[in-house]
Design a protein around this motif. Structure first.
Motif: not given
Length: 297
Positions: A52, A74-76, A80-81, A84
């Motif tokens: 992650p 939570s792991q990103h 994902d980032l 976001n």
């Protein structure tokens, strides 16, 4: 209070909001650049590919003893980032649009108060409330502002009156150098602001929302409408799982161009409000000049 002060106040507020938008854009770009750097590192280090990029733990402190208690984590990864950043940036743009529209509404209300204060004949009798004509000369600008606060169906009722007082406003709304229908812009921004403030920028029924915008813009007749108007409204929403989310991010214009070029959706909407407000200021000022010239003849 004079007309120049009202206009200056609105333009200064709008400038402040636009500068904030520029700062948000810059900060988001820096975050994206850092994520791209992490992607490059991962590509050259296969052992890091599935790790992650960020791990977040959320906590609170117990009321009894102040002990720190975790309640979620939570792991990103990089993708994902990235998402976001985009969603967070869009949320900030949405709130800035709400703010810039509210500044525009304040401008309209102050302009309308100014008109009533400087020329009682510009207001219908219902706007004055329970007061005699003999009492009006003693009322200051703040009193007129307080009366505008009680005016129903704002800002549409104010715009309706301005169109009656200044017919050129209706003409520029329908035909202008920008080639746009000003009423649909005004209606769309007003309703986007409502959804942003009251429902986190998400419409529950986009079809109904689009029809409402067109009806209130007098562009929806017995179920018939211009497809271009529908597409214009839809262009302010996402696609797929985000099709009901108001989306105000930049749109890349030409992917084949030698330099990156973007259409700034937020700036288009806020810029329209500025242009519209500037025109209102100009026509009122021109009418005042013409009236003064008549009096001096």
């Amino acid at each position: 209070m004079n007309l120049e002060t009202i206009a200056k106040k609105y333009f200064e507020k709008s400038s402040e909001i636009e500068i904030t938008q520029m700062i948000v854009k810059g900060a988001s770009k820096e975050e994206f650049d850092e994520l791209r750097r992490q992607e490059d590192i991962a590509k050259n280090s296969p052992e890091l590919k599935f790790l992650p990029s960020a791990l977040y733990v959320t906590t609170y402190r117990k009321l009894v003893n102040g002990q720190l208690m975790p309640y979620g984590s939570s792991q990103h990864n990089v993708e994902d980032l990235k998402l976001n950043i985009l969603l967070r940036k869009n949320k900030q743009f949405c709130w800035l649009l709400a703010e810039t529209y509210e500044a525009f509404e304040d401008f309209l209300e102050e302009v309308y108060a100014y008109l009533g204060f400087t020329n009682n004949e510009t207001w219908p009798m219902s706007d004055f409330g329970e007061i005699t004509l003999l009492e009006l000369p003693s009322k200051d600008f703040e009193w007129y502002q307080s009366r505008v606060e009680h005016k129903k169906n704002k800002p549409s009722s104010i715009l309706t009156r301005l169109r009656l007082l200044y017919p050129e406003l209706s003409k520029i709304e329908a035909k202008n150098a920008l080639g746009i229908n000003a009423k649909i812009y005004l209606t769309l921004i007003e309703k986007l602001r409502h959804i942003i403030v009251h429902n986190h920028g998400i419409v529950t029924d986009k079809t109904r929302f689009i029809e409402k915008v067109m009806k209130d813009s007098a562009l929806f007749n017995n179920g018939k409408y211009d497809v271009a108007h529908k597409e214009f409204i839809e262009s302010h929403f996402g696609t797929g799982k985000y099709e009901n989310l108001i989306l105000l991010l930049e749109i890349k214009i030409n992917s084949d161009a030698p330099i990156n070029s973007y259409h700034d959706v937020f700036n288009e909407l806020s810029g329209f409000l500025l242009a519209y407000a500037a025109y209102i200021y100009e026509i009122i000022k021109n009418h005042e000049i013409a009236q003064n010239q008549q009096l001096t003849k």
